[in-house]
Design a protein around this motif. Structure first.
Motif, PDB file in Angstrom:
ATOM      1  N   PRO A   1       0.787  -1.244   0.000  1.00  6.16           N
ATOM      2  CA  PRO A   1       0.000   0.000   0.000  1.00  6.16           C
ATOM      3  C   PRO A   1       0.814   1.287   0.000  1.00  6.16           C
ATOM      4  O   PRO A   1       0.267   2.353  -0.265  1.00  6.16           O
ATOM      5  N   VAL A   2       2.135   1.237   0.342  1.00  7.38           N
ATOM      6  CA  VAL A   2       2.897   2.490   0.389  1.00  7.38           C
ATOM      7  C   VAL A   2       3.162   2.977  -1.036  1.00  7.38           C
ATOM      8  O   VAL A   2       2.697   4.024  -1.433  1.00  7.38           O
ATOM      9  N   ALA A   3       3.938   2.237  -1.832  1.00 15.28           N
ATOM     10  CA  ALA A   3       4.135   2.488  -3.269  1.00 15.28           C
ATOM     11  C   ALA A   3       4.127   3.970  -3.614  1.00 15.28           C
ATOM     12  O   ALA A   3       3.252   4.465  -4.304  1.00 15.28           O
ATOM     13  N   MET A   4       5.136   4.684  -3.126  1.00 16.30           N
ATOM     14  CA  MET A   4       5.143   6.132  -3.289  1.00 16.30           C
ATOM     15  C   MET A   4       5.089   6.562  -4.748  1.00 16.30           C
ATOM     16  O   MET A   4       4.507   7.600  -5.075  1.00 16.30           O
ATOM     17  N   SER A   5       5.663   5.766  -5.653  1.00 12.56           N
ATOM     18  CA  SER A   5       5.627   6.127  -7.071  1.00 12.56           C
ATOM     19  C   SER A   5       4.194   6.259  -7.577  1.00 12.56           C
ATOM     20  O   SER A   5       3.880   7.153  -8.375  1.00 12.56           O
ATOM     21  N   ALA A   6       3.321   5.360  -7.118  1.00 16.92           N
ATOM     22  CA  ALA A   6       1.925   5.405  -7.547  1.00 16.92           C
ATOM     23  C   ALA A   6       1.246   6.686  -7.074  1.00 16.92           C
ATOM     24  O   ALA A   6       0.489   7.319  -7.822  1.00 16.92           O
ATOM     25  N   PHE A   7       1.510   7.089  -5.850  1.00 19.07           N
ATOM     26  CA  PHE A   7       0.878   8.296  -5.326  1.00 19.07           C
ATOM     27  C   PHE A   7       1.448   9.545  -5.987  1.00 19.07           C
ATOM     28  O   PHE A   7       0.717  10.525  -6.209  1.00 19.07           O
ATOM     29  N   TYR A   8       2.745   9.540  -6.299  1.00 15.61           N
ATOM     30  CA  TYR A   8       3.328  10.659  -7.041  1.00 15.61           C
ATOM     31  C   TYR A   8       2.631  10.817  -8.392  1.00 15.61           C
ATOM     32  O   TYR A   8       2.263  11.932  -8.795  1.00 15.61           O
ATOM     33  N   LEU A   9       2.450   9.694  -9.101  1.00 21.87           N
ATOM     34  CA  LEU A   9       1.833   9.758 -10.425  1.00 21.87           C
ATOM     35  C   LEU A   9       0.359  10.107 -10.336  1.00 21.87           C
ATOM     36  O   LEU A   9      -0.158  10.874 -11.158  1.00 21.87           O
ATOM     37  N   LYS A  10      -0.330   9.565  -9.347  1.00 25.36           N
ATOM     38  CA  LYS A  10      -1.759   9.855  -9.191  1.00 25.36           C
ATOM     39  C   LYS A  10      -1.993  11.343  -8.978  1.00 25.36           C
ATOM     40  O   LYS A  10      -2.993  11.912  -9.431  1.00 25.36           O
TER      41      LYS A  10
END
Length: 581
Positions: free
Chosen positions: A525-534
């Motif tokens: 759930p952390v996956a910082m790359s996903a949150f950056y892109l979102k």
């Protein structure tokens, strides 16, 4: 006071508290102070005399006097200056034109720019956000599959933390007591190899299923060619290299042509001719540098040592042993000859079709990629060849980043302040993490937690391969809830003392950890790359779609680790060749 159970409780509690959202550095310090106060408690002494306060001061001083950490703010400043300087837009455009005939050309260009920009900046968040702004919407408008578009940006954006110069490698070097230079050399080939595996996956997927990456319309693949070049080709030759060479000796017809800014000048002809020679110059320079370093440099060093070893006249004669051959083996000459011949064939084929479009692409690449490429190559070369220390190289990189941004006229006072502020913020975070980790690990060892874990692992009677799999599997699982900083600073020191027992090279193990931690940026759930892109993606793109696009790259990371362990030369050949081992 030793209490191993309390030490393990301390370790489990730190994971729970971090997952609850508390700042990692202050959580480490708080738990270290609390459990340390208990470990050193003596009812006969006043509480203010508890030795935990002395330990806190000693550990803080020890962490802050670590010379390795000096290079962190300089490399971070280098990355933020280039990120704030907005130097990536033209680079993406020129690389996209270069690969316009390749399947999924936008995705391929995105991966190459992510890799290149990540090397230069070393900032995962900045690279993912930048490429999300520049490349994500164009890929979606071109009809690319959302999973393909999101996966290539999130996976490619994380490569900057793996390929040197990388802050993560510096942090590991400080924790493990290893040479930053040797770790940089060890991480070089695995980083590019992982990027190559990503590229193979994208090309294979786009070839098997062309619907996920439809061909671009002609207006997006058409190279803008100045009008004078068309007239120049009609007057001299369709091959621009031949035509420019002829025009330099017979410029009268060229001078009669009109360019966009007035009559065509001799200086403009000379600049275009030099631009056409850039591929040849780069190839020749690379081969010459390799030849100098492998063949000439060792012989010169041997001659210097022989001269320095001359004995005084009249000293006793010592019989010389068998002469040690100086220089590379025969295999190098064969390999070098084959590579040089292949390079010559490629260059001949390339220049045989040097038309106006190809020349314009070379000029775009030269102006956008080459300055940053030279800076990055210089920064890495001066480290790897021992010309400067990592800190001095970081200073060169930061100064070069300012020069590039000023030359591009994209860095104003406001952006400079932002870069400096973000550098100070990031550096402060890393330093506080080191202080907290130093205190936490000391108390954890005093309570006996480290010894208990070592005894448990050794009691399993594992082989080196089994220990390698176990340690990397634990780090892989920790990458799901935690970030790389927490894993390296808290959990990596637990495994380091066991490496000697299993006769595992800490450099090889460390680089496997670096590759493994790529998954920390790609795993929910952390996956910082996903949150950056979102944060920069259109509203219709969901977080689940981004997660689905990242999953195949996690499998590629595992494949890369398996290959690295089967063939450790991918990791260890370069540091052993440069520094011995």
């Amino acid at each position: 006071m030793s209490d191993p159970v309390l030490g393990l409780t301390m370790l489990m509690l730190i994971v729970v508290v971090i997952m609850m959202g508390f700042p990692t550095a202050f959580t480490l310090m708080g738990l270290g102070m609390f459990f340390g106060f208990y470990a050193f408690y003596n009812p006969a002494e006043h509480w203010i005399d508890n030795r935990i306060f002395d330990l806190m001061v000693q550990r803080t001083y020890g962490a802050m006097t670590n010379d390795v950490l000096i290079s962190i703010p300089l490399f971070v400043l280098m990355g933020y200056v280039m990120e704030r300087g907005a130097l990536v837009d033209k680079m993406f455009y020129s690389i996209q034109l270069s690969f316009r005939r390749v399947p999924a050309s936008l995705a391929v260009a995105t991966l190459i720019v992510c890799t290149f920009w990540g090397i230069a900046s070393g900032l995962v968040g900045a690279v993912v956000v930048l490429m999300g702004v520049i490349a994500f919407n164009p890929m979606l408008r071109a009809g690319y599959d959302v999973k393909l578009a999101s996966g290539v940006i999130t996976a490619g954006g994380t490569l900057g933390i793996l390929i040197p110069p990388s802050v993560m490698i510096i942090v590991y070097a400080a924790v493990a007591g290893q040479s930053v230079v040797k770790l940089y050399a060890a991480a070089m080939f695995p980083g590019f190899f992982l990027a190559f595996l990503y590229l193979v996956y994208i090309l294979a997927w786009a070839t098997i299923n062309p619907k996920i990456a439809p061909p671009l319309p002609e207006e997006q693949t058409k190279v803008p060619v100045p009008t004078w070049m068309r007239s120049f080709q009609a007057v001299y030759s369709r091959n621009m290299l031949v035509g420019l060479f002829s025009a330099l000796f017979a410029p009268s017809r060229a001078m009669a042509l009109m360019a966009e800014d007035g009559p065509l000048t001799y200086w403009k002809l000379l600049r275009n001719f030099c631009a056409a020679l850039v591929p040849f110059a780069l190839t020749a320079l690379t081969l010459l540098l390799v030849w100098w370093y492998v063949v000439i440099h060792p012989q010169a060093s041997a001659d210097t040592e022989a001269a320095a070893g001359l004995e005084q006249l009249g000293s006793p004669v010592v019989e010389a042993g068998p002469a040690t051959p100086v220089g590379p083996a025969t295999g190098f000459y064969v390999s070098f000859g084959i590579i040089a011949a292949l390079a010559a064939i490629v260059l001949v084929r390339y220049y045989r079709n040097m038309n106006a479009e190809r020349l314009e692409v070379v000029k775009l690449l030269t102006s956008s990629v080459m300055p940053l490429g030279i800076l990055t190559a210089v920064v890495l070369a001066v480290i790897l060849f021992g010309i400067t220390t990592a800190t001095e190289s970081a200073a060169v990189g930061a100064a070069g980043a300012f020069l590039l941004a000023f030359h591009a006229r994209t860095l104003n006072w406001k952006r400079t302040k932002e870069a400096v502020f973000l550098t100070a913020k990031t550096t402060a975070m890393v330093c506080w993490l080191f202080v907290g980790s130093a205190l936490f690990s000391a108390v954890f060892a005093i309570l006996g937690g480290q010894a208990l874990l070592e005894q448990w692992v050794l009691s399993l009677d594992l082989t080196p391969v089994q220990f390698m799999i176990l340690s990397q599997a634990i780090i892989f699982i920790l990458g799901w809830p935690l970030e790389w900083t927490e894993i390296i600073i808290i959990f990596v020191p637990i495994f380091l003392p066991m490496l000697k027992h299993f006769n595992i090279d800490p450099v090889l193990w460390g680089v496997l950890v670096f590759v493994n931690l790529q998954a920390a940026f790609l795993s929910p759930p952390v996956a910082m790359s996903a949150f950056y892109l979102k944060g920069v993606s259109p509203p219709h793109v969901t977080l689940n779609q981004i997660f689905a696009g990242m999953m195949p790259y996690m499998l590629i990371v595992i494949v890369c680790m398996i290959i690295m362990y089967i063939w450790p030369g991918i990791t260890l050949w370069l540091p052993n060749y440069l520094y011995g081992g």
